[in-house]
Motif scaffolding. Structure first.
Motif, PDB file in Angstrom:
ATOM      1  N   ALA A 267      -3.836   2.294   6.678  1.00  0.00           N
ATOM      2  CA  ALA A 267      -3.458   0.957   6.781  1.00  0.00           C
ATOM      3  C   ALA A 267      -3.183  -0.231   7.548  1.00  0.00           C
ATOM      4  O   ALA A 267      -3.699  -1.631   7.375  1.00  0.00           O
ATOM      5  CB  ALA A 267      -1.378   1.156   7.586  1.00  0.00           C
ATOM      6  N   MET A 268      -4.309   0.307   8.928  1.00  0.00           N
ATOM      7  CA  MET A 268      -5.128  -0.508   9.410  1.00  0.00           C
ATOM      8  C   MET A 268      -6.209  -1.200   8.907  1.00  0.00           C
ATOM      9  O   MET A 268      -6.415  -2.304   8.791  1.00  0.00           O
ATOM     10  CB  MET A 268      -5.938   0.109  10.905  1.00  0.00           C
TER      11      MET A 268
ATOM     12  N   ARG B  55      -0.158   9.646   9.383  1.00  0.00           N
ATOM     13  CA  ARG B  55      -1.059   9.288   9.340  1.00  0.00           C
ATOM     14  C   ARG B  55      -1.443   8.529   8.666  1.00  0.00           C
ATOM     15  O   ARG B  55      -2.677   8.496   8.171  1.00  0.00           O
ATOM     16  CB  ARG B  55      -1.263  11.408   8.116  1.00  0.00           C
ATOM     17  N   ALA B  56      -1.122   7.726   7.785  1.00  0.00           N
ATOM     18  CA  ALA B  56      -1.557   6.455   7.625  1.00  0.00           C
ATOM     19  C   ALA B  56      -1.606   5.026   8.371  1.00  0.00           C
ATOM     20  O   ALA B  56      -2.022   4.000   7.666  1.00  0.00           O
ATOM     21  CB  ALA B  56      -0.041   6.287   6.352  1.00  0.00           C
TER      22      ALA B  56
ATOM     23  N   ARG C  25       5.723   0.533  13.455  1.00  0.00           N
ATOM     24  CA  ARG C  25       6.336  -0.012  12.303  1.00  0.00           C
ATOM     25  C   ARG C  25       6.535   1.463  11.379  1.00  0.00           C
ATOM     26  O   ARG C  25       7.228   1.646  10.419  1.00  0.00           O
ATOM     27  CB  ARG C  25       5.582  -0.825  10.843  1.00  0.00           C
ATOM     28  N   LEU C  26       4.731   2.280  11.181  1.00  0.00           N
ATOM     29  CA  LEU C  26       4.923   3.616  10.150  1.00  0.00           C
ATOM     30  C   LEU C  26       5.007   4.617  11.909  1.00  0.00           C
ATOM     31  O   LEU C  26       5.995   5.678  10.926  1.00  0.00           O
ATOM     32  CB  LEU C  26       3.426   3.652  10.524  1.00  0.00           C
ATOM     33  N   ALA C  27       5.542   4.537  13.161  1.00  0.00           N
ATOM     34  CA  ALA C  27       6.224   5.831  13.707  1.00  0.00           C
ATOM     35  C   ALA C  27       8.103   5.685  13.343  1.00  0.00           C
ATOM     36  O   ALA C  27       8.284   6.472  13.243  1.00  0.00           O
ATOM     37  CB  ALA C  27       6.053   4.951  14.514  1.00  0.00           C
ATOM     38  N   ALA C  28       8.287   4.251  13.170  1.00  0.00           N
ATOM     39  CA  ALA C  28       9.768   4.539  12.791  1.00  0.00           C
ATOM     40  C   ALA C  28      10.115   4.778  11.460  1.00  0.00           C
ATOM     41  O   ALA C  28       9.635   5.106  10.104  1.00  0.00           O
ATOM     42  CB  ALA C  28      10.484   2.966  12.453  1.00  0.00           C
TER      43      ALA C  28
ATOM     44  N   GLY D 120       1.060  -1.624   0.226  1.00  0.00           N
ATOM     45  CA  GLY D 120      -0.142  -0.001  -0.098  1.00  0.00           C
ATOM     46  C   GLY D 120       0.794   0.963   0.028  1.00  0.00           C
ATOM     47  O   GLY D 120       0.371   2.199  -0.521  1.00  0.00           O
ATOM     48  N   ASP D 121       2.397   1.281   0.001  1.00  0.00           N
ATOM     49  CA  ASP D 121       3.411   1.859   0.295  1.00  0.00           C
ATOM     50  C   ASP D 121       2.553   3.068   1.577  1.00  0.00           C
ATOM     51  O   ASP D 121       2.492   4.583   0.921  1.00  0.00           O
ATOM     52  CB  ASP D 121       3.177   2.731  -1.241  1.00  0.00           C
ATOM     53  N   PHE D 122       2.833   2.468   2.922  1.00  0.00           N
ATOM     54  CA  PHE D 122       1.742   3.409   3.437  1.00  0.00           C
ATOM     55  C   PHE D 122       3.086   4.331   4.692  1.00  0.00           C
ATOM     56  O   PHE D 122       4.204   2.986   4.461  1.00  0.00           O
ATOM     57  CB  PHE D 122       1.033   2.710   4.695  1.00  0.00           C
ATOM     58  N   ALA D 123       3.571   5.430   4.852  1.00  0.00           N
ATOM     59  CA  ALA D 123       4.635   5.543   4.695  1.00  0.00           C
ATOM     60  C   ALA D 123       3.613   6.474   6.502  1.00  0.00           C
ATOM     61  O   ALA D 123       3.258   8.008   5.869  1.00  0.00           O
ATOM     62  CB  ALA D 123       5.250   6.200   4.322  1.00  0.00           C
TER      63      ALA D 123
END
Length: 151
Positions: free
Chosen positions: A124-125, A119-120, A148-151, A113-116
């Motif tokens: 992502a969930m 805000r994603a 994973r997204l906070a890193a 999904g190319d989530f980063a």
């Protein structure tokens, strides 16, 4: 009628004939929860297989929480009973994902999904839950996605 619901009814009959009190009472409660879900809302409808699984997941979670609460209150007998009921119901659900499998699914879904960024997390969930489909605890999935997204 869903095959899971039919299986619950057939197993209830078997448990009643075998005089298995724990299994009988647990399956009766599960079927009552399914029936309640069918008649809730504006119109009654037959639940799909996925909806029956969702109801059973909710019932298993209730049993686990009750077991923990009883254990914390020092009522070991009640805690054991609730835990046993949760185990009976868990037999009807798909196999739970292990930590490694869940981490791999989260990684793949986030990459696809190319989530980063933070805000994603919501989208992502949604993507991860679509793949996991009730085979993992939502809180555990959320923790993995956020980490994973906070890193």
């Amino acid at each position: 009628m869903s095959t899971l619901k039919e299986r619950l009814r057939a197993d209830l009959t078997t448990a009643m004939k075998a005089r298995d009190e724990l299994r009988t009472s647990t399956l009766r409660l599960a079927l009552a929860a399914v029936k309640e879900a069918e008649v809730s809302g504006k119109t009654a409808h037959e639940l799909s297989e996925a909806e029956v699984e969702k109801v059973l997941n909710r019932e298993v979670s209730k049993r686990r929480e009750a077991s923990e609460a009883y254990a914390a209150a020092g009522r070991a007998e009640q805690a054991t009973r609730e835990g046993a009921e949760g185990d009976v119901l868990a037999d009807y659900l798909p196999k739970r994902l292990g930590d490694d499998e869940l981490a791999a699914i989260v990684e793949k879904a986030l990459a696809d999904g190319d989530f980063a960024g933070p805000r994603a997390i919501g989208p992502a969930m949604k993507a991860v839950q679509a793949v996991v489909a009730g085979r993992a605890d939502g809180a555990k999935v959320a923790a993995l996605v956020k980490a994973r997204l906070a890193a």
